[in-house]
Structures are given as structure tokens and as C-alpha cells.
Design a protein around this motif. Structure first.
Motif, PDB file in Angstrom:
ATOM      1  N   ARG A   1       0.824  -1.204   0.000  1.00 32.50           N
ATOM      2  CA  ARG A   1       0.000   0.000   0.000  1.00 32.50           C
ATOM      3  C   ARG A   1       0.860   1.255   0.000  1.00 32.50           C
ATOM      4  NH1 ARG A   1      -4.757  -1.557   4.369  1.00 32.50           N
ATOM      5  NH2 ARG A   1      -5.840  -3.097   3.019  1.00 32.50           N
ATOM      6  N   ALA A   2       1.934   1.258   0.791  1.00 29.27           N
ATOM      7  CA  ALA A   2       2.826   2.418   0.827  1.00 29.27           C
ATOM      8  C   ALA A   2       3.469   2.660  -0.530  1.00 29.27           C
ATOM      9  CB  ALA A   2       3.889   2.224   1.906  1.00 29.27           C
ATOM     10  N   ALA A   3       3.888   1.560  -1.190  1.00 26.41           N
ATOM     11  CA  ALA A   3       4.504   1.701  -2.520  1.00 26.41           C
ATOM     12  C   ALA A   3       3.516   2.274  -3.511  1.00 26.41           C
ATOM     13  CB  ALA A   3       5.022   0.340  -2.984  1.00 26.41           C
ATOM     14  N   VAL A   4       2.273   1.799  -3.457  1.00 23.61           N
ATOM     15  CA  VAL A   4       1.244   2.323  -4.370  1.00 23.61           C
ATOM     16  C   VAL A   4       1.047   3.810  -4.157  1.00 23.61           C
ATOM     17  CG1 VAL A   4      -1.215   2.237  -4.897  1.00 23.61           C
ATOM     18  CG2 VAL A   4       0.075   0.119  -4.628  1.00 23.61           C
ATOM     19  N   VAL A   5       1.011   4.229  -2.886  1.00 28.85           N
ATOM     20  CA  VAL A   5       0.831   5.646  -2.590  1.00 28.85           C
ATOM     21  C   VAL A   5       2.006   6.465  -3.131  1.00 28.85           C
ATOM     22  CG1 VAL A   5       0.673   7.333  -0.728  1.00 28.85           C
ATOM     23  CG2 VAL A   5      -0.641   5.217  -0.599  1.00 28.85           C
ATOM     24  N   VAL A   6       3.233   5.939  -2.903  1.00 30.22           N
ATOM     25  CA  VAL A   6       4.434   6.670  -3.383  1.00 30.22           C
ATOM     26  C   VAL A   6       4.405   6.806  -4.899  1.00 30.22           C
ATOM     27  CG1 VAL A   6       6.937   6.570  -3.583  1.00 30.22           C
ATOM     28  CG2 VAL A   6       5.829   6.063  -1.396  1.00 30.22           C
ATOM     29  N   PHE A   7       4.151   5.684  -5.582  1.00 29.07           N
ATOM     30  CA  PHE A   7       4.107   5.723  -7.044  1.00 29.07           C
ATOM     31  C   PHE A   7       2.983   6.634  -7.538  1.00 29.07           C
ATOM     32  CE2 PHE A   7       6.518   1.668  -6.838  1.00 29.07           C
ATOM     33  CZ  PHE A   7       7.599   2.065  -7.609  1.00 29.07           C
TER      34      PHE A   7
ATOM     35  N   LEU B   1       1.875   9.296  -5.984  1.00 31.30           N
ATOM     36  CA  LEU B   1       2.348  10.672  -5.793  1.00 31.30           C
ATOM     37  C   LEU B   1       3.353  11.059  -6.864  1.00 31.30           C
ATOM     38  CD1 LEU B   1       2.677  10.754  -1.890  1.00 31.30           C
ATOM     39  CD2 LEU B   1       0.913  11.818  -3.298  1.00 31.30           C
ATOM     40  N   ILE B   2       4.281  10.125  -7.157  1.00 35.56           N
ATOM     41  CA  ILE B   2       5.271  10.410  -8.211  1.00 35.56           C
ATOM     42  C   ILE B   2       4.574  10.634  -9.547  1.00 35.56           C
ATOM     43  CG2 ILE B   2       7.190   9.418  -9.515  1.00 35.56           C
ATOM     44  CD1 ILE B   2       8.048   8.015  -6.959  1.00 35.56           C
ATOM     45  N   GLY B   3       3.585   9.799  -9.831  1.00 35.65           N
ATOM     46  CA  GLY B   3       2.852   9.956 -11.091  1.00 35.65           C
ATOM     47  C   GLY B   3       2.141  11.284 -11.172  1.00 35.65           C
TER      48      GLY B   3
ATOM     49  N   PHE C   1       1.770  16.769 -13.291  1.00 35.79           N
ATOM     50  CA  PHE C   1       1.677  18.224 -13.159  1.00 35.79           C
ATOM     51  C   PHE C   1       2.901  18.920 -13.731  1.00 35.79           C
ATOM     52  CE2 PHE C   1      -1.664  17.304 -10.055  1.00 35.79           C
ATOM     53  CZ  PHE C   1      -2.607  18.260 -10.405  1.00 35.79           C
ATOM     54  N   ALA C   2       4.078  18.281 -13.586  1.00 36.60           N
ATOM     55  CA  ALA C   2       5.279  18.873 -14.189  1.00 36.60           C
ATOM     56  C   ALA C   2       5.162  18.926 -15.706  1.00 36.60           C
ATOM     57  CB  ALA C   2       6.507  18.077 -13.775  1.00 36.60           C
ATOM     58  N   TRP C   3       4.673  17.820 -16.262  1.00 32.60           N
ATOM     59  CA  TRP C   3       4.488  17.776 -17.730  1.00 32.60           C
ATOM     60  C   TRP C   3       3.457  18.777 -18.185  1.00 32.60           C
ATOM     61  CZ3 TRP C   3       0.045  16.270 -20.314  1.00 32.60           C
ATOM     62  CH2 TRP C   3       0.139  16.132 -21.683  1.00 32.60           C
ATOM     63  N   LYS C   4       2.379  18.862 -17.417  1.00 32.31           N
ATOM     64  CA  LYS C   4       1.320  19.800 -17.779  1.00 32.31           C
ATOM     65  C   LYS C   4       1.808  21.232 -17.673  1.00 32.31           C
ATOM     66  CE  LYS C   4      -3.484  20.887 -16.756  1.00 32.31           C
ATOM     67  NZ  LYS C   4      -4.674  20.589 -15.906  1.00 32.31           N
ATOM     68  N   ASN C   5       2.598  21.519 -16.621  1.00 32.67           N
ATOM     69  CA  ASN C   5       3.125  22.866 -16.440  1.00 32.67           C
ATOM     70  C   ASN C   5       4.075  23.226 -17.568  1.00 32.67           C
ATOM     71  OD1 ASN C   5       3.467  25.334 -15.013  1.00 32.67           O
ATOM     72  ND2 ASN C   5       5.413  24.546 -14.214  1.00 32.67           N
ATOM     73  N   LYS C   6       4.884  22.278 -18.003  1.00 35.16           N
ATOM     74  CA  LYS C   6       5.825  22.502 -19.103  1.00 35.16           C
ATOM     75  C   LYS C   6       5.077  22.809 -20.382  1.00 35.16           C
ATOM     76  CE  LYS C   6       9.705  20.375 -21.507  1.00 35.16           C
ATOM     77  NZ  LYS C   6      10.578  19.177 -21.607  1.00 35.16           N
ATOM     78  N   ASN C   7       4.083  22.013 -20.672  1.00 36.09           N
ATOM     79  CA  ASN C   7       3.295  22.253 -21.879  1.00 36.09           C
ATOM     80  C   ASN C   7       2.574  23.578 -21.821  1.00 36.09           C
ATOM     81  OD1 ASN C   7       4.093  19.830 -22.942  1.00 36.09           O
ATOM     82  ND2 ASN C   7       2.235  18.711 -22.310  1.00 36.09           N
ATOM     83  N   TYR C   8       2.125  23.919 -20.585  1.00 36.44           N
ATOM     84  CA  TYR C   8       1.432  25.199 -20.438  1.00 36.44           C
ATOM     85  C   TYR C   8       2.364  26.348 -20.751  1.00 36.44           C
ATOM     86  CZ  TYR C   8      -0.929  29.111 -18.200  1.00 36.44           C
ATOM     87  OH  TYR C   8      -1.485  30.332 -17.943  1.00 36.44           O
TER      88      TYR C   8
END
Length: 312
Positions: A266-272, A274-276, A281-288
Motif C-alpha cells: 500500500r505504501a509503494a502504491v501511494v508513493v508511485f 504521488l510520483i505519477g 503536473f510537471a508535464w502539464k506545467n511545461k506544456n502550459y
């Protein structure tokens, strides 16, 4: 002769040292003495000098046992094993034998005139020496407890459970011929048997439990079943294994390991996750930003051209 009687009493297992008391100041008193022991007879309140006392054996007064005049013993037919105390009017007889059982008349004379006459009945009994208990389980789960005694004349038996009387809900039956009782299936505790007669009392106690029976009350195939059954062999009122799955109790160490593994996943799923989300958001911000740059750049070039044109 007394030595021979004493030896016979010892061989029969009579208990020396036992002592009974009897108030014989009333006519017809019933007194009991222990075989081989002592009986203390209360003949009068106190010997008076003005009176004369005579104590006989047998209703015909053929044997004079005791003769007291002016508080002095002038005759004692069994002096070797008896004594009279004028201060309290008691006559003590030791080393009792079977031949002492008889009727004993007692007379009080004053000036050679009988002013009182009465008689007592003395019975010698062998004391009860011991009590023994034995128990057994019956076919339907009841428990039979038997009691036997070591010696003793006319023994009487009584029973208790945890030092109280048995109730009808606990006692199924009692047999006076075999000195036994039958207890119901659910009864357990300390069962005691007391054996007594007029000169002695002994008891024995034993802790008992039920015989492994249980009471079932259910409906099977439309039939009501209410009965006591042996728990180890019981097949009644038991649900089939197909409708009642077996519940497995996991090993504590395995369960703990499984819990840690689940928590880790469960912890790994949460971490992944969050990373996703961060990557998204980083990709979206870059495209923006890229889209923003491409939107404002023509306007800037147009502004620059306007300025050049103005300057010209």
C-alpha cells in the motif's frame, strides 16, 4: 476375665479413648457406651449425707454395682474400671464390653425408706472406625457414589455436596441398602459421606466431576432432540461440514508477516501515485509554459516592428 475381654475388644478394632455422657436422672433414660471406651452416667445432682444410693444391674436387681452411704462408697462391684464422684453425682465406667449392655435400676433411700426409684437402659455399641467413598459413571452420564464403613454397630449414612444438603435437582436417587446415591449428569463438587451411630461419627470427602456428558437441545430434520450425550462421541445437533466451513486460525507470525507485506504494498502504491501525479503536473506545467510562449511571441514581434516603424 477383664483382660481377656479387653484383648478381644482390641482384636475387633474398637477405638479406646472414646467417651459418651448420659443424663440418667429421668426414669427410662436411654444411654449408649462405646465398646472399649467410657460412659459417664449422671445419677444425681450431688450426693447427700442423709441419703443412701444403690445402683443395680438387671431389672431383677441381682447384682449390686454401687452402694453409697453418707457420701462414702461402701461397695463397688466393678471397682477396677469405674469411679463415683459424690460432688457431681457422676458414675464413670471404663473399658466397656458387650456384657455391660443391660438395664440398671437406681434407688435412693432415706432412713431405710425408698424415696425414689428409676432405671436406665445402657447399650454398648462398637464405634465406626472409617468411611470410604467409591464413584462410577453410568451409561447416561449419571454418577453413582457408594459409601462403606469400617466396623461399627447400626451405622447411619448421610450425604452432603460442598458441605450442604443435596437438593432434588442434584440427587437422582438414594439406595439405603447399598449405602449409595446417584447424582444427576451436571453435578460436580465435593461429595461427603458421614457415617455415625450413637457413640461415634466419621466422614470422608471426595471431589467429583461430571462424566463428560453434555446436554443438547436442537431440531434435526424436523425432530426436536433434548437429551444428555457423551461429548466425545456426539454426532447429534452438529452442522454438516459442507454448510459450516472450517475456520482456520492463522499462525500469529504468518499473520504479522502478511500484514507488513500488505502495508508495504500500500505504501509503494501511494508513493508511485504521488510520483505519477508530480510527473503529470510537471508535464502539464511545461506544456502550459510552452503554449504560453508560442502565444505571446508573435505579439512581441509585432510590437517590435511597430516601434521600428515609429522610429522611422
Amino acid at each position: 476375665m477383664q483382660a481377656v475381654i479387653g484383648l478381644l475388644v482390641m482384636m475387633l478394632g474398637a477405638s479406646y479413648g472414646l467417651e459418651t455422657h448420659c443424663d440418667s436422672r429421668q426414669d427410662g433414660a436411654q444411654c449408649f457406651g462405646p465398646l472399649g471406651g467410657t460412659v459417664v452416667l449422671k445419677l444425681i445432682d450431688k450426693a447427700l449425707e442423709t441419703e443412701r444410693y444403690q445402683f443395680f444391674k438387671s431389672s431383677t436387681k441381682t447384682t449390686l454395682i454401687l452402694h453409697v452411704i453418707n457420701n462414702k462408697i461402701v461397695h463397688n462391684g466393678i471397682k477396677s474400671r469405674s469411679s463415683f464422684n459424690p460432688s457431681d453425682g457422676t458414675f464413670r465406667v471404663n473399658n466397656l464390653s458387650r456384657t455391660d449392655s443391660d438395664e440398671y435400676p437406681f434407688e435412693i433411700r432415706e432412713n431405710s425408706v425408698i424415696i425414689e426409684t428409676r432405671a436406665l437402659q445402657l447399650t454398648i455399641q462398637a464405634p465406626v472406625s472409617s468411611a470410604r467413598l467409591a464413584s462410577e459413571c453410568l451409561s447416561q452420564g449419571e454418577k453413582r457414589v457408594s459409601c462403606s464403613s469400617g466396623g461399627g454397630d447400626s451405622p447411619q449414612y448421610s450425604w452432603t455436596l460442598d458441605r450442604r444438603s443435596l437438593t432434588d435437582t442434584e440427587l437422582l436417587s438414594i439406595n439405603t441398602e447399598t449405602n449409595s446415591i446417584t447424582l444427576r449428569q451436571h453435578v460436580s463438587g465435593a461429595v461427603a459421606c458421614s457415617v455415625r451411630n450413637n457413640v461415634s461419627k466419621v466422614s470422608e470427602e471426595e471431589e467429583i466431576s461430571n462424566c463428560g456428558f453434555i446436554f443438547i437441545n436442537c431440531t434435526s430434520n424436523g425432530t426436536q432432540i433434548s437429551k444428555w450425550v457423551f461429548a466425545a462421541n456426539n454426532t447429534l445437533c452438529v452442522e454438516p461440514t459442507t454448510t459450516s466451513p472450517t475456520t482456520t486460525i492463522p499462525d500469529p507470525s504468518t499473520a504479522a508477516h502478511h500484514s507488513l507485506l500488505v502495508c508495504g504494498v500500500r505504501a509503494a502504491v501511494v508513493v508511485f501515485a504521488l510520483i505519477g501525479i508530480a510527473i503529470y503536473f510537471a508535464w502539464k506545467n511545461k506544456n502550459y509554459k510552452k503554449a504560453e510562449g508560442s502565444a505571446y511571441r508573435p505579439e512581441r514581434e509585432h510590437q517590435d516592428e511597430s516601434v521600428v516603424m515609429v522610429e522611422m
